[in-house]
Design an enzyme around this catalytic site. Structure first.
Site, PDB file in Angstrom:
ATOM      1  N   GLU A  90     -11.889   2.005  18.635  1.00 54.57           N
ATOM      2  CA  GLU A  90     -12.651   2.488  17.776  1.00 54.57           C
ATOM      3  C   GLU A  90     -14.267   1.408  17.723  1.00 54.57           C
ATOM      4  O   GLU A  90     -13.288   0.125  17.899  1.00 54.57           O
ATOM      5  CB  GLU A  90     -12.276   2.931  15.617  1.00 54.57           C
ATOM      6  CG  GLU A  90     -11.312   1.358  15.560  1.00 54.57           C
ATOM      7  CD  GLU A  90     -11.289   2.455  13.833  1.00 54.57           C
ATOM      8  OE1 GLU A  90     -11.529   1.321  13.066  1.00 54.57           O
ATOM      9  OE2 GLU A  90     -10.193   2.557  13.407  1.00 54.57           O
TER      10      GLU A  90
ATOM     11  N   ILE B 235       0.823  -1.468   0.025  1.00 56.77           N
ATOM     12  CA  ILE B 235      -0.310  -0.185  -0.501  1.00 56.77           C
ATOM     13  C   ILE B 235       1.148   1.249   0.401  1.00 56.77           C
ATOM     14  O   ILE B 235       0.417   2.640  -0.514  1.00 56.77           O
ATOM     15  CB  ILE B 235      -0.887   0.517   1.173  1.00 56.77           C
ATOM     16  CG1 ILE B 235      -2.205  -1.475   0.573  1.00 56.77           C
ATOM     17  CG2 ILE B 235      -1.966   0.957   0.871  1.00 56.77           C
ATOM     18  CD1 ILE B 235      -2.976  -0.916   2.268  1.00 56.77           C
TER      19      ILE B 235
ATOM     20  N   ARG C 247      -3.668   0.646  11.346  1.00 56.43           N
ATOM     21  CA  ARG C 247      -4.413   0.720  11.871  1.00 56.43           C
ATOM     22  C   ARG C 247      -4.403   1.556  13.555  1.00 56.43           C
ATOM     23  O   ARG C 247      -3.358   2.329  13.482  1.00 56.43           O
ATOM     24  CB  ARG C 247      -3.287  -0.999  13.151  1.00 56.43           C
ATOM     25  CG  ARG C 247      -3.912  -2.398  12.348  1.00 56.43           C
ATOM     26  CD  ARG C 247      -4.967  -2.681  12.287  1.00 56.43           C
ATOM     27  NE  ARG C 247      -5.599  -3.169  11.196  1.00 56.43           N
ATOM     28  CZ  ARG C 247      -6.201  -3.413  10.093  1.00 56.43           C
ATOM     29  NH1 ARG C 247      -6.318  -2.208   9.628  1.00 56.43           N
ATOM     30  NH2 ARG C 247      -6.293  -4.780   9.886  1.00 56.43           N
TER      31      ARG C 247
ATOM     32  N   THR D  26      -3.767   5.212   7.596  1.00 58.65           N
ATOM     33  CA  THR D  26      -4.873   4.379   7.208  1.00 58.65           C
ATOM     34  C   THR D  26      -4.842   2.699   7.564  1.00 58.65           C
ATOM     35  O   THR D  26      -5.470   1.702   6.642  1.00 58.65           O
ATOM     36  CB  THR D  26      -4.694   5.142   5.567  1.00 58.65           C
ATOM     37  OG1 THR D  26      -3.666   4.880   4.823  1.00 58.65           O
ATOM     38  CG2 THR D  26      -5.575   6.193   5.309  1.00 58.65           C
TER      39      THR D  26
ATOM     40  N   HIS E 117     -12.879   4.577   8.800  1.00 52.74           N
ATOM     41  CA  HIS E 117     -12.097   3.448   8.780  1.00 52.74           C
ATOM     42  C   HIS E 117     -13.311   2.799   7.729  1.00 52.74           C
ATOM     43  O   HIS E 117     -13.388   2.139   7.331  1.00 52.74           O
ATOM     44  CB  HIS E 117     -12.840   2.414   9.326  1.00 52.74           C
ATOM     45  CG  HIS E 117     -11.248   1.437   9.738  1.00 52.74           C
ATOM     46  ND1 HIS E 117     -10.774   0.398  10.537  1.00 52.74           N
ATOM     47  CD2 HIS E 117     -11.070   0.371   8.620  1.00 52.74           C
ATOM     48  CE1 HIS E 117      -9.992   0.026  10.614  1.00 52.74           C
ATOM     49  NE2 HIS E 117      -9.887  -0.500   8.892  1.00 52.74           N
ATOM     50  N   ILE E 118     -13.034   3.763   6.273  1.00 60.08           N
ATOM     51  CA  ILE E 118     -13.721   3.812   5.019  1.00 60.08           C
ATOM     52  C   ILE E 118     -12.666   3.767   4.399  1.00 60.08           C
ATOM     53  O   ILE E 118     -12.843   3.984   3.072  1.00 60.08           O
ATOM     54  CB  ILE E 118     -14.315   4.687   5.049  1.00 60.08           C
ATOM     55  CG1 ILE E 118     -13.902   5.887   4.735  1.00 60.08           C
ATOM     56  CG2 ILE E 118     -15.570   4.771   5.408  1.00 60.08           C
ATOM     57  CD1 ILE E 118     -14.895   7.277   4.660  1.00 60.08           C
TER      58      ILE E 118
END
Length: 336
Positions: free
Chosen positions: A273, A153, A244, A242, A293-294
Site C-alpha cells: 500500500e 489491541i 500490517r 488491521t 489504512h484508516i
C-alpha cells in the site's frame, strides 16, 4: 502544534500542506535539525540521516509501527526513537470489529450495488447477500474467534466481541512469550467465554470462525498467512487484517476468496500500500472489503497520536525520558 510553538527556544519548520510530505522537502528541511516528527509514510533511512547531519538527537514517528525507520542506521548514530503505542488501541479494535461485520455480511458488495444504482433492479431472494453471523444464535450456539498476535489491541478487540456472545477465543502469539493459563482463565471469566487458550498456527487456521490478524510486521512474520494456512480455514471463515499488510500473501488471499476456500476478508492494510488500484487482485474480489489504512482515523486518536509524538520529540531534544520510546538496542537484539 501548540505544544511545540509554546517553546520559544525552538525553531519549528512544518510541512504546510494537508497531504503526504514531499521527500525532497523533507530532506532539505531536516538539515541541521535537532529533532524530527515524521509519519509512517516517511522513509527514515541513510539518506535521511545524512541529510539531517550530526545535530539530530531524536526521531519521533506518529505511528505505532516503525518499519519505515532504519533502526540500525539510527542506533549507530545514537539517535533516539519515539513512537505512539496505546493511543490507537481502541480505534483499531473498533475498526477490527467493523471490518469483521462488513466482510461477513457482504457490506462491500451491498454498498456497491446501491451506489451503482442497481437496487431498483435487484431481484430479492431469501439467501441473497446472506453471510455468516458474527454472534451466536439458536442455530449456531458456538463461535470461535482467533487472533494472530494477542497483545493490547487483540485483547481490547476481544472485549468488544464479548457483546456478540462469542464462546471461545484462541490465539497464537510470539513464540518467545510463555503462555499463561491463569491469565487465559481470567480473560475467559471476565468476558463470559467458555475458554481462552493459546494454540499453534495449524489449529488457529482450522478452528477460527473469524480470524483477526494483529501481529507485528517484519521479515519474521511476512506472509505468515499464506496459501497453506488459508486452505486449512473454514469455508465460512472471515479474515480481518488491521495490523500490517505484509503478514498476508495478497495473491494467496485473492485465490482463497476466488476459489471459496474462505468466506470473506476485511482489510485495513494491504501489502505494498498505497499502490492498490482497481486492477489489484483483492480489489476485484467482491467478498473482500478494503479500507485505506484508516484504523486510527478518529478525531480523538489522531489528536492523541500527534500530541504524544510532540511530547516524545521535546523530551528527546531536552535529553529527558520520553513518554513512549522504543528500546532500539533491545529491538535489534531480538532480530539476531
Amino acid at each position: 502544534m501548540g505544544l511545540l510553538r509554546s517553546r520559544e527556544d525552538l525553531e519549528i519548520v512544518a510541512w504546510p500542506e494537508d497531504r503526504k510530505c514531499e521527500r525532497s522537502w523533507l530532506l532539505d528541511k531536516v538539515a541541521g535539525a535537532t529533532g524530527a516528527i515524521v509519519m509512517l509514510s516517511d522513509k527514515i533511512d541513510e539518506e535521511f540521516f545524512e541529510s539531517a547531519g550530526p545535530s539530530l538527537k531524536v526521531v519521533s514517528t506518529t505511528s505505532v509501527g516503525f518499519e519505515h525507520v532504519d533502526l540500525r542506521a539510527l542506533h549507530r548514530r545514537k539517535i533516539r526513537l519515539g513512537y505512539t503505542p496505546d493511543v490507537l488501541t481502541d480505534a483499531v479494535a473498533d475498526a477490527s470489529v467493523m471490518l469483521a461485520l462488513m466482510a461477513g455480511r457482504n457490506a462491500g458488495a451491498g454498498v456497491t450495488l446501491v451506489k451503482e444504482g442497481k437496487w431498483p433492479d435487484f431481484n430479492f431472494a431469501p439467501f441473497f447477500f446472506t453471510g455468516p453471523q458474527l454472534s451466536t444464535s439458536a442455530l449456531a450456539q458456538t463461535r470461535t474467534v482467533g487472533f494472530l498476535g494477542f497483545g493490547r489491541i487483540a485483547q481490547v478487540t476481544l472485549a468488544r466481541l464479548a457483546a456478540f456472545n462469542i464462546t471461545h477465543c484462541i490465539y497464537s502469539s510470539n513464540p518467545t512469550s510463555a503462555r499463561d493459563p491463569a491469565l487465559d482463565a481470567a480473560l475467559a471469566a471476565r468476558h463470559g467465554l467458555q475458554s481462552v487458550r493459546g494454540v499453534e498456527l495449524d489449529e488457529l487456521a482450522r478452528e477460527s470462525d473469524v480470524l483477526f490478524v494483529l501481529a507485528p510486521g517484519g521479515e519474521k512474520t511476512r506472509h505468515v498467512i499464506n496459501a497453506e494456512f488459508l486452505r486449512k480455514m473454514k469455508k465460512h471463515a472471515v479474515l480481518v487484517n488491521t495490523a500490517r499488510g505484509t503478514l498476508v500473501d495478497s495473491d494467496a488471499l485473492a485465490q482463497a476468496l476466488r476459489e471459496e476456500w474462505i468466506w470473506a476478508a476485511g482489510l485495513d492494510v494491504v501489502e505494498n500500500e498505497p499502490h492498490v488500484d482497481a486492477d489489484h487482485p483483492l480489489v476485484k474480489e467482491p467478498r473482500c472489503v478494503i479500507v485505506p489504512h484508516i484504523g486510527s482515523a478518529t478525531f480523538e486518536t489522531r489528536l492523541g497520536m500527534v500530541s504524544l509524538a510532540a511530547q516524545n520529540a521535546l523530551a528527546g531534544i531536552d535529553g529527558e525520558a520520553m513518554p513512549a520510546e522504543l528500546d532500539v538496542g533491545a529491538r535489534l537484539a531480538t532480530r539476531l
